[in-house]
Design a protein around this motif. Structure first.
Motif, PDB file in Angstrom:
ATOM      1  N   GLU A   1     -65.735 -52.609 -76.373  1.00  0.00           N
ATOM      2  CA  GLU A   1     -67.142 -52.339 -76.055  1.00  0.00           C
ATOM      3  C   GLU A   1     -67.570 -50.943 -76.500  1.00  0.00           C
ATOM      4  O   GLU A   1     -68.762 -50.657 -76.564  1.00  0.00           O
ATOM      5  N   GLY A   2     -66.651 -50.113 -76.813  1.00  0.00           N
ATOM      6  CA  GLY A   2     -66.963 -48.767 -77.253  1.00  0.00           C
ATOM      7  C   GLY A   2     -65.715 -48.089 -77.773  1.00  0.00           C
ATOM      8  O   GLY A   2     -64.627 -48.678 -77.806  1.00  0.00           O
TER       9      GLY A   2
ATOM     10  N   GLU B   1     -63.180 -57.810 -78.580  1.00  0.00           N
ATOM     11  CA  GLU B   1     -63.732 -56.677 -79.293  1.00  0.00           C
ATOM     12  C   GLU B   1     -63.988 -55.528 -78.312  1.00  0.00           C
ATOM     13  O   GLU B   1     -64.461 -55.742 -77.188  1.00  0.00           O
TER      14      GLU B   1
ATOM     15  N   ARG C   1     -71.609 -52.230 -82.790  1.00  0.00           N
ATOM     16  CA  ARG C   1     -72.211 -51.385 -81.758  1.00  0.00           C
ATOM     17  C   ARG C   1     -73.313 -50.486 -82.305  1.00  0.00           C
ATOM     18  O   ARG C   1     -74.137 -49.990 -81.559  1.00  0.00           O
TER      19      ARG C   1
ATOM     20  N   SER D   1     -70.873 -51.861 -88.057  1.00  0.00           N
ATOM     21  CA  SER D   1     -70.311 -51.848 -86.713  1.00  0.00           C
ATOM     22  C   SER D   1     -71.177 -52.700 -85.804  1.00  0.00           C
ATOM     23  O   SER D   1     -72.413 -52.634 -85.874  1.00  0.00           O
TER      24      SER D   1
ATOM     25  N   ARG E   1     -76.318 -50.380 -85.031  1.00  0.00           N
ATOM     26  CA  ARG E   1     -77.174 -51.121 -85.948  1.00  0.00           C
ATOM     27  C   ARG E   1     -78.334 -50.234 -86.357  1.00  0.00           C
ATOM     28  O   ARG E   1     -78.996 -49.631 -85.516  1.00  0.00           O
TER      29      ARG E   1
END
Length: 310
Positions: free
Chosen positions: A262-263, A260, A306, A304, A308
């Motif tokens: 990281e950004g 996945e 990343r 997402s 929340r």
């Protein structure tokens, strides 16, 4: 004809009661041609009241009369004539049989001649057939020899074909391997060119190892018109969250990421803002249909890992 005359003489000799060999003092004379038509001499007329055919009366000494003695040779002559006529008929029948036999012999001779001719013809044909058989036998032997040679050559060719097939299979396998390597090389070259483009587009202090951990998306390459780029960005982001593929993600480094991302880094942010400014999104957000659709889709909101919400 000489044999027929001899037969007639023999018949006349037996009818007349002559000896087998004629006596030298009384040589046998040939009968006249009109012997069959001769009639006996007229009988002497007797006294009135006595017929010619009346039986003779015996004399006083118990013997025949002079008239009966004269008629005895005539009676014998008539009997001989009748016998001769019967023998003549038999001779005629024998002549007919002889003619038939001669005719049958002639036909048999003709049949025999034809049979001999046919036998000669068939012997000639048999000789010709034997010569043809010998020629065909020699031709068959030659063909069999050529066929055996062809079979041997065919076996050698089959072996060579098997060798060629194995070589072709090996070459095809090598070709597929090289094609896979070439495709992989082309893909890697395309990814490398994309990374170079991303590197050139990103600011200078951006670390290069971040390209393998952060998703970089080229927004200007998503389309030619503003609405196409905005819709492609939204749909591509939804596909990324669901783990699906989308044409918009082909303009990113997604395939180079190990897991996945990281950004996310969006290239062409100002182009996105300009597209949003040129589109009537504010009016769309204020319409009732848009609000109703947002209310209906309230249970399927994307999330997402990343971002929340607190």
């Amino acid at each position: 004809m000489a044999e027929l005359e001899e037969v007639l003489r023999e018949v006349a000799r037996k009818v007349l009661g002559l000896p087998e060999e004629p006596l030298p003092s009384r040589p046998w004379r040939q009968l006249p041609p009109d012997f069959k038509t001769l009639s006996p001499p007229p009988l002497p007329k007797g006294p009135p009241g006595k017929g010619v055919g009346a039986p003779p009366r015996p004399s006083e000494e118990g013997g025949l009369g002079p008239a009966s003695a004269e008629q005895e040779p005539l009676r014998k002559l008539r009997e001989c004539e009748r016998k001769f006529q019967r023998k003549a008929k038999e001779v005629e029948k024998l002549e007919v049989k002889l003619q038939r036999a001669q005719k049958a012999v002639q036909e048999a001779e003709r049949d025999r001649g034809r049979a001999l001719e046919e036998a000669a013809h068939w012997r000639k044909e048999a000789s010709r057939f034997a010569a043809e058989r010998d020629r065909l036998g020699a031709e068959m032997a030659r063909v069999q020899e050529a066929y055996a040679k062809l079979r041997a050559d065919w076996a050698e060719l089959e072996k060579e074909v098997e060798v060629y097939k194995r070589s072709i299979d090996a070459l095809e396998a090598r070709l597929r391997e090289l094609e896979g390597v070439a495709e992989q090389k082309a893909h890697l070259e395309a990814e490398l060119a994309r990374l170079r483009n991303f590197k050139e587009a990103l600011p200078e202090p951006f670390p290069q190892e971040a390209l393998l951990r952060v998703l970089v998306l080229d927004y200007p390459g998503l389309g030619n018109r503003p609405e196409e780029r905005v819709l492609a960005l939204i749909e591509g982001y939804r596909a990324l969250l669901k783990g699906e593929d989308h044409p918009a993600l082909r303009h990113s480094n997604r395939e180079l990421l190990a897991g996945e991302p990281e950004g996310m880094v969006l290239l062409g942010l100002e182009r996105l803002l300009l597209d949003l400014a040129s589109l009537p999104l504010s009016r769309w957000l204020r319409t009732h249909a848009f609000r109703l659709e947002a209310w209906l889709q309230a249970g399927e909101q994307p999330s997402s890992p990343r971002l929340r919400e607190e």
